[in-house]
Design a protein around this motif. Structure first.
Motif, PDB file in Angstrom:
ATOM      1  N   UNK A  64       0.795  -1.232   0.000  1.00 18.80           N
ATOM      2  CA  UNK A  64       0.000   0.000   0.000  1.00 18.80           C
ATOM      3  C   UNK A  64       0.826   1.280   0.000  1.00 18.80           C
ATOM      4  N   UNK A  65       2.159   1.159  -0.052  1.00 20.11           N
ATOM      5  CA  UNK A  65       3.053   2.307  -0.263  1.00 20.11           C
ATOM      6  C   UNK A  65       2.678   3.465   0.651  1.00 20.11           C
ATOM      7  N   UNK A  66       2.558   4.676   0.102  1.00 16.89           N
ATOM      8  CA  UNK A  66       2.274   5.848   0.921  1.00 16.89           C
ATOM      9  C   UNK A  66       0.795   6.190   1.009  1.00 16.89           C
ATOM     10  N   UNK A  67      -0.066   5.361   0.434  1.00 18.77           N
ATOM     11  CA  UNK A  67      -1.491   5.546   0.704  1.00 18.77           C
ATOM     12  C   UNK A  67      -1.756   5.265   2.175  1.00 18.77           C
ATOM     13  N   UNK A  68      -1.126   4.188   2.686  1.00 15.85           N
ATOM     14  CA  UNK A  68      -1.256   3.801   4.088  1.00 15.85           C
ATOM     15  C   UNK A  68       0.140   3.412   4.554  1.00 15.85           C
ATOM     16  N   UNK A  69       0.939   4.352   5.061  1.00  9.31           N
ATOM     17  CA  UNK A  69       2.338   4.076   5.391  1.00  9.31           C
ATOM     18  C   UNK A  69       2.543   3.048   6.498  1.00  9.31           C
ATOM     19  N   UNK A  87      -0.332  15.058  -1.487  1.00 13.00           N
ATOM     20  CA  UNK A  87      -0.718  16.107  -2.445  1.00 13.00           C
ATOM     21  C   UNK A  87      -2.171  16.537  -2.233  1.00 13.00           C
ATOM     22  N   UNK A  88      -3.078  15.582  -2.200  1.00 12.76           N
ATOM     23  CA  UNK A  88      -4.504  15.864  -2.041  1.00 12.76           C
ATOM     24  C   UNK A  88      -5.057  14.977  -0.928  1.00 12.76           C
ATOM     25  N   UNK A  89      -5.022  15.425   0.330  1.00 12.97           N
ATOM     26  CA  UNK A  89      -5.462  14.577   1.438  1.00 12.97           C
ATOM     27  C   UNK A  89      -6.904  14.088   1.323  1.00 12.97           C
ATOM     28  N   UNK A  90      -7.826  14.937   0.858  1.00  9.18           N
ATOM     29  CA  UNK A  90      -9.208  14.492   0.766  1.00  9.18           C
ATOM     30  C   UNK A  90      -9.370  13.402  -0.285  1.00  9.18           C
ATOM     31  N   UNK A  91      -8.673  13.537  -1.407  1.00  9.72           N
ATOM     32  CA  UNK A  91      -8.700  12.492  -2.415  1.00  9.72           C
ATOM     33  C   UNK A  91      -8.084  11.215  -1.865  1.00  9.72           C
ATOM     34  N   UNK A  92      -6.992  11.332  -1.138  1.00  9.43           N
ATOM     35  CA  UNK A  92      -6.348  10.164  -0.559  1.00  9.43           C
ATOM     36  C   UNK A  92      -7.294   9.426   0.382  1.00  9.43           C
ATOM     37  N   UNK A  93      -8.039  10.163   1.185  1.00  8.18           N
ATOM     38  CA  UNK A  93      -9.001   9.539   2.097  1.00  8.18           C
ATOM     39  C   UNK A  93     -10.044   8.753   1.314  1.00  8.18           C
ATOM     40  N   UNK A  94     -10.526   9.320   0.218  1.00  7.70           N
ATOM     41  CA  UNK A  94     -11.514   8.621  -0.606  1.00  7.70           C
ATOM     42  C   UNK A  94     -10.911   7.356  -1.218  1.00  7.70           C
ATOM     43  N   UNK A  95      -9.676   7.458  -1.711  1.00  6.56           N
ATOM     44  CA  UNK A  95      -8.996   6.297  -2.285  1.00  6.56           C
ATOM     45  C   UNK A  95      -8.792   5.212  -1.235  1.00  6.56           C
ATOM     46  N   UNK A 153      -6.637   4.194   9.915  1.00  4.42           N
ATOM     47  CA  UNK A 153      -7.736   5.054  10.369  1.00  4.42           C
ATOM     48  C   UNK A 153      -8.005   6.090   9.276  1.00  4.42           C
ATOM     49  N   UNK A 154      -9.209   6.114   8.764  1.00  5.60           N
ATOM     50  CA  UNK A 154      -9.537   6.859   7.546  1.00  5.60           C
ATOM     51  C   UNK A 154      -9.117   8.334   7.558  1.00  5.60           C
TER      52      UNK A 154
END
Length: 293
Positions: free
Chosen positions: A215-220, A235-243, A226-227
């Protein structure tokens, strides 16, 4: 019949500012999960995942990332909190009987130095930068490749000058733009993520007990399951949370597991979601040694 075994491989470790690693989460929250030193830094791993495939007498070694390595000169090593001076990844591979020339494929989720630096030889005064895996083919996302060629001012310092030229010069580079790699073949697919950096590849490996996702840096690490928890580097924290939510829901449904590159204590975990909808890591494993299920 082909068999597949997974190994967690320790690389050089880092110490980075806890506030940067936990974004807008207050220290009163994240300090419950990790400890800090006198400079407010937390311990981070740079763990790689080795897949050993065997088909009859034929063996293939696939390395997912290579950590930060030891390529930094002393001044930058200190700046970025790299703990060890030696190339730890090479020693860890040797401990499980794998030499650098035996690595067939290296998959890089993106080209930030803490994920790609380990493909370089350790720094030596006056020595040119060089790749340390002489026979490896390399897999990287097309969009992540373009980001490395033309970084934004926000993350320019995260890339290694000259690395793309070295990789291209090998003639063994595959840039993927969809879910599959010709080099990897069956049993592997990619999830794409843009929240941390454009075009980051999250490699999924088919395993009998359920898929394993690097999961690389999506979930370090496990705290970032924790969402709402993101990094200041994203770069885009809100997008990352959705991903993250989409990936976690999918993996829970398919009995999937996550492999963590930056968690200093946990290499692999399952996933759970409680009655309130909160996600957490479960059945954590500190290391993988010939995982085949």
């Amino acid at each position: 019949m082909m068999s597949r075994q997974l190994y967690s491989v320790t690389g050089n470790s880092q110490k980075l500012d806890g506030g940067a690693m936990f974004g807008n989460a207050p220290k009163a929250m994240w300090a419950r999960w990790v400890s800090v030193d006198e400079q407010n830094r937390i311990d981070l791993g740079c763990r790689a995942l080795l897949v050993r495939e065997q088909h009859g007498d034929s063996v293939r070694h696939i390395l997912f990332e290579a950590g930060i390595g030891a390529f930094f000169e002393p001044r930058l090593r200190e700046r970025y909190g790299v703990v060890e001076t030696e190339h730890v990844l090479l020693a860890s591979l040797a401990a499980i009987g794998v030499r650098p020339e035996q690595i067939d494929v290296i998959v890089l989720s993106h080209l930030h130095f803490d994920h790609a630096g380990g493909i370089l030889a350790a720094w030596q005064q006056g020595a040119p930068m060089q790749l340390v895996f002489p026979n490896a083919h390399y897999v990287v996302g097309q969009e992540a490749w373009q980001r490395a060629l033309q970084p934004h001012a926000r993350d320019k310092a995260s890339f290694i000058p000259g690395l793309t030229e070295l990789l291209a010069a090998t003639g063994r580079l595959e840039r993927v733009s969809n879910a599959h790699s010709v080099l990897l073949g069956e049993g592997y697919r990619f999830h794409h993520s843009d929240g941390h950096t454009p075009g980051m590849l999250l490699a999924e490996i088919d395993m009998p007990a359920g898929p394993v996702v690097f999961c690389a840096d999506l979930i370090p690490g496990t705290p970032w399951v924790h969402i709402p928890i993101t990094m200041g580097y994203d770069r885009y924290p809100e997008l990352l949370i959705n991903e993250k939510r989409v990936l976690l829901d999918d993996l829970i449904h398919r009995n999937g597991r996550l492999f963590y590159t930056h968690d200093p204590k946990v290499a692999l975990s399952g996933l759970s979601r409680d009655e309130t909808g909160k996600y957490s890591a479960s059945a954590a494993a500190a290391e993988l040694v010939a995982l085949a299920s």
